[in-house]
Design an enzyme around this catalytic site. Structure first.
Site, PDB file in Angstrom:
ATOM      1  CG  ASP A  34      -2.297   0.625   0.900  1.00 31.24           C
ATOM      2  OD1 ASP A  34      -2.316   1.711   0.272  1.00 31.24           O
ATOM      3  OD2 ASP A  34      -3.321   0.028   1.263  1.00 31.24           O
ATOM      4  CG  ASN A  77      -8.446  -4.678  -2.595  1.00 27.10           C
ATOM      5  OD1 ASN A  77      -9.641  -4.845  -2.815  1.00 27.10           O
ATOM      6  ND2 ASN A  77      -8.009  -3.724  -1.772  1.00 27.10           N
ATOM      7  CE1 TYR A 142     -13.740   2.332  -9.433  1.00 29.02           C
ATOM      8  CE2 TYR A 142     -16.013   1.778  -9.973  1.00 29.02           C
ATOM      9  CZ  TYR A 142     -14.867   1.551  -9.238  1.00 29.02           C
ATOM     10  OH  TYR A 142     -14.836   0.538  -8.310  1.00 29.02           O
ATOM     11  CE  LYS A 146     -12.297  -1.070 -10.085  1.00 26.31           C
ATOM     12  NZ  LYS A 146     -11.228  -1.841  -9.403  1.00 26.31           N
ATOM     13  CB  THR A 174     -22.442   0.635  -3.543  1.00 27.21           C
ATOM     14  OG1 THR A 174     -22.749   1.037  -4.877  1.00 27.21           O
ATOM     15  CG2 THR A 174     -21.901   1.823  -2.776  1.00 27.21           C
TER      16      THR A 174
END
Length: 246
Positions: A34, A77, A142, A146, A174
């Site tokens: 991260d 992720n 976005y 995806k 969501t």
């Protein structure tokens, strides 16, 4: 899954952190990547990396694999959100989102492949989105990113099946995560926006990070050995069900 060696990108918060904790509960050894690992889950090995920088990704993945003693599972992720239509997002925003959400998966997977090839239970799980399937208002860039992740998942599954590497993805609806909360905070009326997002879920509630983590761990589990090239919805029925509005 005891001692399975797992690397989770974006593992310091939200779905990534929930996934890391779930793997730990199953007895796996877990490392995360991260940009900020300050709040990384306990008992994980944490490495700083920026997915837009291939050099730092290569080093972080190599360091993580060395610390774990190998690599069996990569969970791609990490990603970023974006709002806007094709008119309101300029070229710079398109490049920024695609660079992280699509090429970030490419960079992490490319760095992990040499290690995954040495595993007899290798698996890659990508976090995609309901936006790959369903047209959402004000989410053009976005959604495009995806959609690319979903197509990339299937192509990777085909390419690496002969090497014994399974590749799947999850498509959350969501989810109630810090990322979604930031979107809500930027709205003119955060409470109204949360109510709107909740109402479009057939279950009448947002998806939890733990529910998505459960699906990711299931796909990575060596007992799912015949599951590859699969897109698993964790969306409360948003993609497939049509119910009258409450």
């Amino acid at each position: 899954m005891k001692d399975l060696k797992v690397l989770v990108t974006g593992g310091a918060s939200g779905i990534g952190a929930a996934t890391a904790r779930r793997f730990l509960e199953e007895g796996a050894q877990v490392a995360i990547l991260d940009r900020d690992v300050t709040n990384a889950p306990e008992n994980v090995r944490a490495f700083v990396a920026d997915l837009s920088d291939d050099t730092t990704v290569q080093k972080a993945v190599s360091d993580a694999a060395q610390a774990l003693g190998g690599l069996d599972v990569l969970v791609n992720n990490a990603g970023i959100g974006a709002q806007g239509t094709i008119e309101t997002n300029d070229d710079a925003e398109w490049h920024r989102v695609l660079d992280i959400n699509v090429l970030g998966i490419v960079r992490a997977s490319r760095a992990a492949l040499p290690h995954l090839r040495d595993s007899d239970q290798a698996s890659i799980v990508n976090t995609c989105s309901i936006a790959a399937w369903t047209g959402l208002v004000n989410r053009a860039v976005y959604s495009a990113s995806k959609g690319a992740v979903q197509a990339l998942t299937l192509a990777m599954a085909a390419d690496h099946l002969p090497e014994g590497i399974r590749v799947n993805c999850v498509n959350p609806g969501t989810a109630d995560t810090p990322w979604v909360q930031r979107l809500l905070d930027s709205a003119d009326d955060p409470a109204d926006e949360r109510a709107r997002l909740t109402a479009r879920q057939p279950t009448g509630r947002l998806v939890s990070a733990d529910e998505v983590a459960h699906a990711i761990v299931h796909l990575a589990d060596p007992r799912s050995g015949s599951t590859t090239g699969t897109v698993l919805a964790v969306d409360g029925g948003m993609h497939t069900l049509r119910r009258p509005p409450a």
